[in-house]
Enzyme design. Structure first.
Site, mmCIF file in Angstrom:
data_model
loop_
_atom_site.group_PDB
_atom_site.id
_atom_site.type_symbol
_atom_site.label_atom_id
_atom_site.label_comp_id
_atom_site.label_asym_id
_atom_site.label_seq_id
_atom_site.Cartn_x
_atom_site.Cartn_y
_atom_site.Cartn_z
ATOM 1 N N HIS A 179 -4.807 -0.810 -4.491
ATOM 2 C CA HIS A 179 -5.861 -1.818 -4.664
ATOM 3 C C HIS A 179 -6.997 -1.299 -5.572
ATOM 4 O O HIS A 179 -7.327 -1.906 -6.584
ATOM 5 C CB HIS A 179 -6.485 -2.168 -3.302
ATOM 6 C CG HIS A 179 -5.519 -2.643 -2.265
ATOM 7 N ND1 HIS A 179 -4.873 -3.854 -2.310
ATOM 8 C CD2 HIS A 179 -5.096 -2.049 -1.127
ATOM 9 C CE1 HIS A 179 -4.109 -3.994 -1.249
ATOM 10 N NE2 HIS A 179 -4.219 -2.923 -0.507
HETATM 11 O O1 RIB Z 1 -8.385 -4.601 0.869
HETATM 12 C C1 RIB Z 1 -8.250 -3.394 0.165
HETATM 13 C C2 RIB Z 1 -9.558 -2.666 0.121
HETATM 14 O O2 RIB Z 1 -9.951 -2.317 1.449
HETATM 15 C C3 RIB Z 1 -9.477 -1.336 -0.637
HETATM 16 O O3 RIB Z 1 -10.701 -1.101 -1.280
HETATM 17 C C4 RIB Z 1 -9.243 -0.334 0.457
HETATM 18 O O4 RIB Z 1 -9.747 0.968 0.130
HETATM 19 C C5 RIB Z 1 -10.080 -0.910 1.557
HETATM 20 O O5 RIB Z 1 -11.433 -0.538 1.321
#
Ligand code: RIB
Ligand code: CA
Length: 316
Positions: free
Chosen positions: A240
């Site tokens: 992500h």
């Molecule tokens: O939904 C994904 C996000 O949530 C990413 O930034 C992961 O590190 C968590 O913070």
């Protein structure tokens, strides 16, 4: 043209990989990290930011400690089952020798952005609490920031914190509301594209062909993260946060669409839901560019190549 960025972060396994990608990318000058609550508590997120920079021989990059609680609600973490008990999976990082700077993240962000108008991009990859308070504390901040490149939200994709909400937004929906309506240029990198960027076990092994503490960190840090995704029926783990940097280092991998996006902070079943006004029924102007398509495997290949280069370039 090198982009000056500050990463606002809740490390977190994928956050940690993002720092490494930033350090391996000539398109980026990593100015600082600012820590925030999120995946795990502020003590762990702050320590991990310091420790990962130290691992990568980048302790010259300042770290400012930020907010440990969201604006309104109680703290929400993604749990140790996702990022491990200290937030970096099974990686064992020594206690960092470096310390945070003696300035709160909010004041640091305001000072840096106002000192170089329209030069600093901030890349929030955790809850938006620090950013929202910087906006509220200093009216020049929103005028002087170049852009926000945010990992967060789920537009057509279901949520990962609840069926309707993505973690970073769900962890502080009020902060997201302040940021989304600030007038700051925003690029949003939602789950719609990040789940198309799956880092596989064989990719980890490919990097580990290089004997390097960084390669070992990547393997140890992603072990718990991979297991969590496997428990969800997904082979591999979603990068992500690292994908968010693609906006700067390889923008042609993403396709953006302009929408008016808002966030539900009503506290009900859809709290933290991010929704786009696809039909423009609100007649409100677009407030952000949203990444809705990505060449996911091409991004993963880029990530692997940059990690291989980083492992080779840092001698231990
Ligand atoms: O939904 C994904 C996000 O949530 C990413 O930034 C992961 O590190 C968590 O913070
Ligand atoms: Ca994160």
């Amino acid at each position: 043209m090198t982009s000056k960025i500050i990463i606002d972060t809740d490390p977190g396994v994928d956050d940690s990989l993002t720092f490494l990608l930033a350090l391996a990318s000539p398109e980026i000058r990593l100015e600082a990290l600012t820590s925030v609550h999120g995946n795990i508590g502020i003590e762990n997120t702050t320590r991990n930011a310091l420790a990962v920079l130290e691992l990568a021989h980048a302790s010259h990059i300042p770290v400012a400690r930020g907010c440990e609680l969201p604006l309104i609600d109680r703290a929400y973490t993604s749990g140790k089952n996702v990022h491990g008990k200290q937030g970096v999976g099974n990686a064992q990082l020594p206690e960092p020798k470096s310390k945070v700077i003696n300035q709160h993240a909010i004041d640091f962000l305001i000072e840096k952005v106002n000192a170089e108008p329209n030069q600093i991009s901030i890349v929030p990859i955790g809850p938006l609490t620090n950013i929202a308070l910087a906006i509220r504390k200093d009216v020049q901040f929103a005028k002087n920031i170049k852009e926000l490149v945010i990992m967060g939200g789920a537009i057509k994709q279901g949520g990962n914190a609840t069926p309707l909400a993505e973690f970073n937004i769900f962890a502080d929906p009020h902060a997201a509301h302040v940021v989304f309506h600030s007038g700051i240029p925003i690029k949003l990198i939602p789950l719609d594209v990040t789940y198309q960027c799956l880092f596989m076990a064989e990719d980890v092994e490919r990097i580990n062909q290089i004997k390097s503490p960084i390669a070992k960190f990547i393997k140890d840090a992603t072990s718990v993260y991979m297991d969590f995704y496997k428990s969800e029926g997904i082979d591999g783990c979603a990068l992500h946060d690292p994908l968010t940097l693609a906006t700067i280092i390889a923008p042609d991998l993403l396709r953006f669409e302009e929408y008016h996006v808002d966030v539900d902070m009503s506290g009900g079943v859809s709290n933290g839901n991010t929704f786009a006004d696809f039909m423009n029924v609100s007649k409100k102007p677009a407030n952000m560019q949203v990444a809705m398509q990505v060449r996911g495997r091409d991004f993963i290949e880029l990530f692997i190549e940059r990690m291989e280069t980083l492992c080779k370039n840092i001698s231990f």
